[in-house]
Design a protein around this motif. Structure first.
Motif, short mmCIF file in Angstrom:
data_model
loop_
_atom_site.label_atom_id
_atom_site.label_comp_id
_atom_site.label_asym_id
_atom_site.label_seq_id
_atom_site.Cartn_x
_atom_site.Cartn_y
_atom_site.Cartn_z
N ILE A 166 0.84 -1.20 0.00
CA ILE A 166 0.00 0.00 0.00
C ILE A 166 0.87 1.25 0.00
O ILE A 166 0.65 2.20 -0.77
CB ILE A 166 -0.95 0.00 1.22
N LYS A 167 1.88 1.26 0.85
CA LYS A 167 2.76 2.44 0.94
C LYS A 167 3.56 2.63 -0.34
O LYS A 167 3.76 3.75 -0.82
CB LYS A 167 3.68 2.29 2.14
N LEU A 168 4.03 1.51 -0.93
CA LEU A 168 4.76 1.62 -2.19
C LEU A 168 3.86 2.13 -3.31
O LEU A 168 4.28 2.95 -4.14
CB LEU A 168 5.36 0.26 -2.57
N ASN A 169 2.63 1.64 -3.33
CA ASN A 169 1.70 2.06 -4.38
C ASN A 169 1.35 3.54 -4.26
O ASN A 169 1.23 4.26 -5.26
CB ASN A 169 0.43 1.21 -4.31
N LEU A 170 1.18 4.02 -3.02
CA LEU A 170 0.87 5.43 -2.81
C LEU A 170 2.01 6.35 -3.24
O LEU A 170 1.78 7.51 -3.61
CB LEU A 170 0.55 5.68 -1.32
N ARG A 171 3.22 5.82 -3.20
CA ARG A 171 4.39 6.62 -3.56
C ARG A 171 4.89 6.30 -4.97
O ARG A 171 6.02 6.65 -5.33
CB ARG A 171 5.49 6.42 -2.53
N LEU A 234 -8.39 -2.41 -0.12
CA LEU A 234 -7.87 -1.07 -0.35
C LEU A 234 -6.68 -1.10 -1.30
O LEU A 234 -6.56 -0.26 -2.20
CB LEU A 234 -7.46 -0.43 0.98
N LEU A 235 -5.80 -2.09 -1.12
CA LEU A 235 -4.66 -2.22 -2.01
C LEU A 235 -5.11 -2.47 -3.45
O LEU A 235 -4.57 -1.88 -4.40
CB LEU A 235 -3.75 -3.37 -1.53
N LYS A 236 -6.10 -3.33 -3.64
CA LYS A 236 -6.61 -3.61 -4.99
C LYS A 236 -7.19 -2.35 -5.64
O LYS A 236 -6.96 -2.10 -6.82
CB LYS A 236 -7.68 -4.72 -4.94
N ILE A 237 -7.96 -1.60 -4.85
CA ILE A 237 -8.56 -0.38 -5.40
C ILE A 237 -7.49 0.65 -5.75
O ILE A 237 -7.55 1.31 -6.80
CB ILE A 237 -9.59 0.20 -4.40
N GLU A 242 -5.06 3.76 -9.89
CA GLU A 242 -3.87 4.57 -9.60
C GLU A 242 -3.81 5.82 -10.48
O GLU A 242 -3.42 6.91 -10.02
CB GLU A 242 -2.59 3.75 -9.79
N ASN A 243 -4.21 5.68 -11.73
CA ASN A 243 -4.17 6.84 -12.64
C ASN A 243 -5.10 7.95 -12.16
O ASN A 243 -4.76 9.14 -12.26
CB ASN A 243 -4.54 6.42 -14.06
N ILE A 320 -12.12 4.74 -4.01
CA ILE A 320 -10.91 4.78 -3.17
C ILE A 320 -11.27 5.25 -1.76
O ILE A 320 -10.88 4.65 -0.75
CB ILE A 320 -9.85 5.70 -3.79
N ILE A 321 -12.06 6.33 -1.69
CA ILE A 321 -12.42 6.90 -0.39
C ILE A 321 -13.27 5.91 0.40
O ILE A 321 -13.11 5.76 1.62
CB ILE A 321 -13.16 8.23 -0.59
#
Length: 358
Positions: A166-171, A234-237, A242-243, A320-321
């Motif tokens: 999750i943290k990697l995906n957010l960054r 949450l990770l899947k969403i 991501e775009n 996402i929210i």
């Protein structure tokens, strides 16, 4: 497939069944070994239920076989007809899990020689029942593994992986092919969690004080698994949309990122609190009674109203929210359960788990 305790118990149960059958001078000791294969279970409680169901199924199969053999016949066509009747009865009595061994019993009993049919049939039936008894004895002697420790290990390692991604995906630092591969592993781990949770829940306690503590632990573990599921969703969403996330203004991305980081950090802290790696806040309940979770919801809704970029899909952003709030809701409830358990069961809540060994 891993070599585990159940494989070892199966081998021991087969050997014990053959040994007991030979002691009883059974003419077909291998039948006891065959029935023992079907009856080995991972816990004593499941073994108890299994032997009851298998015994009922075997009695039905043997009764049909003996009835056919004595009054109708035992040629190959009649064996097939008897098998159909047996399966129909087992389904009617909700004993579907016993069909395999019951049919083995039926075929073996009906295949007895016509001369002295009843004696041979009863001997074979008794030999099969010996195998069930041997398997139950093995389950009693060989204590089941500590499912609580195994369950927590699955939860802790899986959550660490989910939170890391999750943290990697957010960054924007995630390797997509590797993430896709790991997500399959995470889904398998969550399924395995549920299996170990059921095994742990089925374990029986004998002291009333221990039973109360066990009931609270069950509630905590159930919520831990739910938190893992919501974190995985949450990770899947985040991965799927991501775009849309990247098209948000930087300050709004940071707002969402800070909230998710807070939730993942809280999640990890709660797991460590449960195994006494983090101290419990004794004034937690008083400080959180007046907390209003709607405040954060209103903050997000206000932020969404300000979005006027045409490239942003409002629906995807709301997905996402929604996942963030679902994750937060499960984390908040887990926090209440963990703190309540730790404050009420100081002596019964010890778990011999070291995160360095996980």
């Amino acid at each position: 497939m891993k070599f585990g305790a159940r494989i070892l118990k199966t081998g021991i149960a087969i050997s014990l069944a053959l040994f007991i059958a030979q002691l009883c001078h059974s003419p077909s000791p291998s039948l006891a070994g065959i029935s023992a294969i079907f009856a080995v279970q991972p816990s004593i409680y499941r073994s108890y239920l299994e032997i009851l169901q298998r015994a009922q199924g075997n009695v039905i199969g043997a009764a049909i076989a003996i009835g056919f053999g004595l009054y109708i016949g035992n040629d190959f066509i009649l064996i097939g007809i008897a098998s159909i009747i047996c399966v129909a009865l087992l389904i009617q009595f909700k004993l579907e899990n016993t069909i395999g061994l019951a049919l083995v019993t039926l075929v073996i009993v009906m295949d007895s020689p016509n001369s002295d049919f009843l004696m041979v049939a009863l001997t074979r039936f008794g030999t099969i029942m010996l195998g069930l008894v041997a398997a139950f004895i093995v389950n009693l002697i060989f204590l089941p593994p500590k499912y609580e420790v195994t369950l927590f290990q699955f939860i802790y390692t899986t959550n660490n992986e989910i939170m890391r991604w999750i943290k990697l995906n957010l960054r924007h630092a995630a390797d997509f092919p590797l993430l896709k591969k790991d997500m399959k592993w995470m889904q398998k781990q969550i399924t395995q969690m549920s299996s170990y949770y059921e095994l742990y829940r089925e374990e029986r306690t004998f002291l009333r004080r221990t039973n109360i503590s066990k009931s609270r632990k069950i509630a905590v573990y159930r919520q831990m698994i739910l938190c893992s599921q919501k974190g995985y969703e949450l990770l899947k969403i985040l991965h799927r949309y991501e775009n849309d996330f990247l098209q948000l203004p930087p300050e709004k991305q940071e707002l969402i990122r800070m909230q998710i980081d807070y939730l993942t950090d809280t999640h990890e802290q709660l797991l460590l609190t449960y195994i006494d790696k983090v101290s419990v806040d004794l004034h937690y309940a008083e400080k959180h009674l007046a907390q209003d979770p709607q405040d954060l919801m209103r903050l997000f809704l206000n932020e969404m109203k300000e979005i006027d970029n045409e490239g942003i899909d409002q629906y995807h952003l709301m997905r996402i929210i929604a996942c963030i709030f679902a994750y937060q809701e499960t984390i908040d409830y887990l926090e209440k359960l963990v703190h309540s358990f730790k404050l009420r069961h100081h002596d019964e809540n010890k778990i011999d788990i070291d995160v360095h060994d996980i």
